[in-house]
Design a protein around this motif. Structure first.
Motif, PDB file in Angstrom:
ATOM      1  N   THR A  58      -4.610   6.780  -0.045  1.00  0.00           N
ATOM      2  CA  THR A  58      -4.001   5.664  -0.760  1.00  0.00           C
ATOM      3  C   THR A  58      -3.991   5.943  -2.255  1.00  0.00           C
ATOM      4  O   THR A  58      -5.031   6.210  -2.851  1.00  0.00           O
ATOM      5  CB  THR A  58      -4.760   4.352  -0.485  1.00  0.00           C
ATOM      6  N   ARG A 104       0.846  -1.195   0.000  1.00  0.00           N
ATOM      7  CA  ARG A 104       0.000   0.000   0.000  1.00  0.00           C
ATOM      8  C   ARG A 104       0.882   1.246   0.000  1.00  0.00           C
ATOM      9  O   ARG A 104       1.849   1.336   0.757  1.00  0.00           O
ATOM     10  CB  ARG A 104      -0.921   0.028   1.221  1.00  0.00           C
ATOM     11  N   THR A 160      -2.524   0.347  -4.528  1.00  0.00           N
ATOM     12  CA  THR A 160      -2.597  -0.906  -3.777  1.00  0.00           C
ATOM     13  C   THR A 160      -2.212  -2.029  -4.725  1.00  0.00           C
ATOM     14  O   THR A 160      -2.800  -2.175  -5.795  1.00  0.00           O
ATOM     15  CB  THR A 160      -4.016  -1.153  -3.228  1.00  0.00           C
TER      16      THR A 160
END
Length: 222
Positions: free
Chosen positions: A135, A127, A138
């Motif tokens: 974020t 991540r 991923t």
């Protein structure tokens, strides 16, 4: 047995206004002079006890030995520090893997490093978050065997097309261990820009944007 104060003054064993010491330490020469004075001025009808005399010599010898040992240890410690500084200076310009959750994304290239899996995991996830905690990528690394696990983020966002802006990003590896998701220690690859002596962690390596790290944070020299 008592010793007249004038006798001590003649031996230079008392403090005067012109000569003061930071402590009440008794040097070896002064100690031997004092012992000689005691023998010369002892009562012949009640001479100095031999056992007590030997005990005094033993105590002085032990203190003197401790002081000598301390001096030698200080010298040894200084030598070790100098040797560490010399070795650390050879890291300048080289890449190292340092224990950190931060990675620097440049205009070109990506962020790479490694982690160590204690046991095999059926699911490992990479991540990447920006400075705001959002974020941006991923990556499912799937099942991984126990041991060293290398990773690399190419700088692309989750859409696989657009590239993230250069800067510092948070990089974490999560592994499914014993039915629970656990974060692994990430070791980021980065160049050493300089070496600093006398830092808060002793000898430190300057990793630029990633700041200074102690030698104990370095996991590999690449």
């Amino acid at each position: 047995m008592s010793v007249d104060i004038s006798t001590l003054q003649s031996l230079g064993l008392t403090q005067t206004a012109q000569s003061t010491k930071k402590s009440n330490e008794l040097g070896q020469d002064a100690f031997l002079k004092l012992m000689t004075t005691q023998l010369q001025n002892q009562n012949p009808l009640d001479p100095q006890d031999g056992a007590a005399f030997v005990a005094q010599l033993a105590q002085f010898s032990m203190v003197s030995g401790i002081q000598s040992l301390g001096s030698k240890f200080d010298s040894f410690s200084s030598s070790v520090t100098e040797n560490q500084a010399l070795q650390a200076s050879q890291l300048i310009g080289k890449d190292v893997a340092v224990a950190s959750t931060k990675g620097v994304l440049g205009a070109n290239g990506g962020v790479s490093g490694h982690a160590v899996l204690p046991v095999e995991s059926d699911l490992v996830t990479l991540r990447v978050k920006n400075s705001s905690g959002v974020t941006v990528r991923t990556v499912d690394l799937g099942s991984q065997a126990a041991g060293r696990l290398a990773f690399e983020w190419d700088g692309l966002k989750d859409d696989g097309v657009s590239r993230a802006a250069p800067g510092v990003y948070s990089v974490t590896l999560e592994a499914m261990l014993d039915g629970k998701t656990q974060a692994l220690e990430t070791n980021i690859r980065t160049p050493v820009e300089a070496v600093t002596l006398g830092g808060s962690q002793g000898i430190e390596v300057d990793l630029g944007v990633l700041g200074r790290h102690g030698l104990g944070d370095i996991r590999e020299v690449l």
